[in-house]
Every structure is written in C-alpha cells, then in structure tokens.
Motif scaffolding. Structure first.
Motif, mmCIF file in Angstrom:
data_model
loop_
_atom_site.group_PDB
_atom_site.id
_atom_site.type_symbol
_atom_site.label_atom_id
_atom_site.label_comp_id
_atom_site.label_asym_id
_atom_site.label_seq_id
_atom_site.Cartn_x
_atom_site.Cartn_y
_atom_site.Cartn_z
ATOM 1 N N LEU A 80 -33.733 16.184 -75.110
ATOM 2 C CA LEU A 80 -34.106 17.482 -74.546
ATOM 3 C C LEU A 80 -32.905 18.134 -73.855
ATOM 4 O O LEU A 80 -32.630 19.321 -74.073
ATOM 5 N N GLY A 81 -32.198 17.361 -73.026
ATOM 6 C CA GLY A 81 -31.031 17.914 -72.345
ATOM 7 C C GLY A 81 -29.993 18.436 -73.324
ATOM 8 O O GLY A 81 -29.420 19.516 -73.136
ATOM 9 N N MET A 82 -29.777 17.691 -74.382
ATOM 10 C CA MET A 82 -28.819 18.124 -75.403
ATOM 11 C C MET A 82 -29.328 19.360 -76.142
ATOM 12 O O MET A 82 -28.548 20.257 -76.474
ATOM 13 N N GLY A 116 -24.873 28.794 -67.022
ATOM 14 C CA GLY A 116 -25.820 29.893 -67.198
ATOM 15 C C GLY A 116 -26.615 29.856 -68.493
ATOM 16 O O GLY A 116 -27.842 29.998 -68.472
ATOM 17 N N PRO A 117 -25.967 29.645 -69.649
ATOM 18 C CA PRO A 117 -26.742 29.581 -70.882
ATOM 19 C C PRO A 117 -27.794 28.459 -70.855
ATOM 20 O O PRO A 117 -28.910 28.638 -71.339
ATOM 21 N N SER A 118 -27.439 27.322 -70.274
ATOM 22 C CA SER A 118 -28.423 26.236 -70.179
ATOM 23 C C SER A 118 -29.558 26.608 -69.241
ATOM 24 O O SER A 118 -30.696 26.181 -69.443
ATOM 25 N N MET A 119 -29.286 27.406 -68.219
ATOM 26 C CA MET A 119 -30.345 27.853 -67.322
ATOM 27 C C MET A 119 -31.376 28.680 -68.104
ATOM 28 O O MET A 119 -32.574 28.507 -67.927
ATOM 29 N N MET A 120 -30.914 29.534 -68.994
ATOM 30 C CA MET A 120 -31.828 30.366 -69.789
ATOM 31 C C MET A 120 -32.691 29.502 -70.708
ATOM 32 O O MET A 120 -33.891 29.727 -70.846
ATOM 33 N N TYR A 121 -32.088 28.496 -71.331
ATOM 34 C CA TYR A 121 -32.843 27.633 -72.235
ATOM 35 C C TYR A 121 -33.693 26.627 -71.470
ATOM 36 O O TYR A 121 -34.739 26.201 -71.962
ATOM 37 N N ALA A 122 -33.300 26.265 -70.268
ATOM 38 C CA ALA A 122 -34.143 25.422 -69.422
ATOM 39 C C ALA A 122 -35.426 26.170 -69.068
ATOM 40 O O ALA A 122 -36.508 25.576 -69.032
ATOM 41 N N ALA A 123 -35.321 27.465 -68.822
ATOM 42 C CA ALA A 123 -36.516 28.273 -68.544
ATOM 43 C C ALA A 123 -37.456 28.256 -69.746
ATOM 44 O O ALA A 123 -38.683 28.133 -69.595
ATOM 45 N N LYS A 124 -36.902 28.354 -70.953
ATOM 46 C CA LYS A 124 -37.724 28.268 -72.163
ATOM 47 C C LYS A 124 -38.392 26.898 -72.262
ATOM 48 O O LYS A 124 -39.561 26.790 -72.619
ATOM 49 N N ALA A 125 -37.633 25.841 -71.965
ATOM 50 C CA ALA A 125 -38.187 24.490 -72.042
ATOM 51 C C ALA A 125 -39.334 24.313 -71.055
ATOM 52 O O ALA A 125 -40.348 23.696 -71.385
ATOM 53 N N LEU A 126 -39.198 24.854 -69.846
ATOM 54 C CA LEU A 126 -40.266 24.729 -68.859
ATOM 55 C C LEU A 126 -41.513 25.492 -69.298
ATOM 56 O O LEU A 126 -42.631 24.990 -69.162
ATOM 57 N N GLU A 127 -41.341 26.672 -69.867
ATOM 58 C CA GLU A 127 -42.484 27.411 -70.418
ATOM 59 C C GLU A 127 -43.200 26.572 -71.471
ATOM 60 O O GLU A 127 -44.425 26.503 -71.503
ATOM 61 N N CYS A 128 -42.422 25.954 -72.351
ATOM 62 C CA CYS A 128 -42.982 25.127 -73.416
ATOM 63 C C CYS A 128 -43.734 23.939 -72.821
ATOM 64 O O CYS A 128 -44.882 23.652 -73.215
ATOM 65 N N PHE A 129 -43.132 23.239 -71.852
ATOM 66 C CA PHE A 129 -43.782 22.082 -71.222
ATOM 67 C C PHE A 129 -45.097 22.507 -70.575
ATOM 68 O O PHE A 129 -46.131 21.848 -70.760
ATOM 69 N N ASP A 130 -45.071 23.592 -69.812
ATOM 70 C CA ASP A 130 -46.282 24.037 -69.115
ATOM 71 C C ASP A 130 -47.387 24.400 -70.103
ATOM 72 O O ASP A 130 -48.555 24.061 -69.888
ATOM 73 N N GLU A 131 -47.027 25.040 -71.210
ATOM 74 C CA GLU A 131 -48.049 25.395 -72.201
ATOM 75 C C GLU A 131 -48.608 24.156 -72.896
ATOM 76 O O GLU A 131 -49.812 23.999 -73.027
ATOM 77 N N CYS A 169 -35.542 22.592 -81.384
ATOM 78 C CA CYS A 169 -35.364 21.226 -80.878
ATOM 79 C C CYS A 169 -36.048 21.060 -79.524
ATOM 80 O O CYS A 169 -36.686 20.036 -79.266
ATOM 81 N N ILE A 170 -35.909 22.071 -78.669
ATOM 82 C CA ILE A 170 -36.566 22.037 -77.359
ATOM 83 C C ILE A 170 -38.059 21.842 -77.534
ATOM 84 O O ILE A 170 -38.669 20.998 -76.875
ATOM 85 N N SER A 171 -38.664 22.602 -78.426
ATOM 86 C CA SER A 171 -40.122 22.516 -78.591
ATOM 87 C C SER A 171 -40.541 21.153 -79.135
ATOM 88 O O SER A 171 -41.513 20.560 -78.652
ATOM 89 N N LEU A 172 -39.810 20.627 -80.101
ATOM 90 C CA LEU A 172 -40.174 19.330 -80.674
ATOM 91 C C LEU A 172 -40.022 18.199 -79.665
ATOM 92 O O LEU A 172 -40.912 17.343 -79.542
ATOM 93 N N HIS A 173 -38.923 18.189 -78.913
ATOM 94 C CA HIS A 173 -38.710 17.117 -77.940
ATOM 95 C C HIS A 173 -39.638 17.272 -76.734
ATOM 96 O O HIS A 173 -40.084 16.267 -76.177
ATOM 97 N N THR A 174 -39.950 18.509 -76.360
ATOM 98 C CA THR A 174 -40.900 18.712 -75.267
ATOM 99 C C THR A 174 -42.271 18.209 -75.665
ATOM 100 O O THR A 174 -42.938 17.512 -74.885
ATOM 101 N N GLU A 175 -42.707 18.516 -76.871
ATOM 102 C CA GLU A 175 -44.008 18.035 -77.337
ATOM 103 C C GLU A 175 -44.049 16.502 -77.316
ATOM 104 O O GLU A 175 -45.029 15.897 -76.872
ATOM 105 N N THR A 176 -42.977 15.876 -77.779
ATOM 106 C CA THR A 176 -42.913 14.415 -77.773
ATOM 107 C C THR A 176 -42.980 13.874 -76.350
ATOM 108 O O THR A 176 -43.678 12.889 -76.087
ATOM 109 N N LEU A 177 -42.291 14.521 -75.419
ATOM 110 C CA LEU A 177 -42.313 14.074 -74.031
ATOM 111 C C LEU A 177 -43.681 14.251 -73.392
ATOM 112 O O LEU A 177 -44.124 13.395 -72.623
ATOM 113 N N VAL A 178 -44.360 15.337 -73.706
ATOM 114 C CA VAL A 178 -45.727 15.535 -73.193
ATOM 115 C C VAL A 178 -46.616 14.400 -73.693
ATOM 116 O O VAL A 178 -47.360 13.780 -72.917
#
Length: 111
Positions: free
Chosen positions: A51-53, A93-108, A62-71
């Motif tokens: 996920l970090g990578m 900064g770019p990672s901050m933007m994609y971290a926000a996307k990852a958190l949205e995905c995790f919460d959903e 990749c974020i969505s697939l790894h987040t789903e696996t982690l959930v």
C-alpha cells in the motif's frame, strides 16, 4: 464513481489483459503468491508495504486492490493511518494526495 466501482473496473481490465497475455499473467501471479507466503514478515505487513509503495508511485488501482486486501485481513483504521503517514513522509505532497484517496477507499470498503 465509488471505490467498489473502481475495483470492478480494475478487475475487468485485468481479466482482459490476463486473457491477452496468459503466460505473463500466470508468472506475475506466481510471483505474488511466492513473496506473500514466505519470509519473516506476515501477510498483513507485506500488504501494508505494498500500500505504501502504491501511494508513493501514485497507482490508484493498486491502492484500491491492496486496501481491499487489508480490509479483508482485518487491518484497523489506526494501522492504516500509520502506513499513510509513512508514505506521506517518504513521498511528500504527491503522496499526501494519494494517501487521501487511500483513506477514502479504506473508509468506504470497511463500512
């Protein structure tokens, strides 16, 4: 588009690609299985690294697939947030933007 929709779209694209290059797809799948089952790190830790990578290289599918696996692996929101913080620290900064996307995905996906 919801994260569930994005996951379905990603899987559809992967099925199409896997059908077009089946030998490569099988080899890549075998590599994934091999690295996730062996070694000293547990499966969830390895998925947190992935996920970090994913955030650092800005790969939304990749974020969505790894987040789903982690959930599914029982990751807590607090663990997830620790990984997001490290990804931001390493990627700025770019990672901050994609971290926000990852958190949205995790919460959903964990709702």
């Amino acid at each position: 588009m919801t994260w569930s929709d994005k996951l379905a779209e990603t899987r559809s694209g992967l099925r199409n690609l896997n059908g077009a290059i089946p030998d490569t797809a099988r080899a890549f799948g075998a590599l994934g299985k091999s690295v996730k089952k062996g070694g000293t790190l547990d499966f969830k830790t390895k998925e947190f690294i992935a996920l970090g990578m994913s955030i650092a290289v800005r790969c939304e599918p990749c974020i969505s697939l790894h987040t789903e696996t982690l959930v599914k692996a029982g990751a807590s929101r607090e663990e997830f947030l620790d990984v997001l913080a490290m990804a931001i620290q390493m990627g700025g900064g770019p990672s901050m933007m994609y971290a926000a996307k990852a958190l949205e995905c995790f919460d959903e996906l964990s709702a």
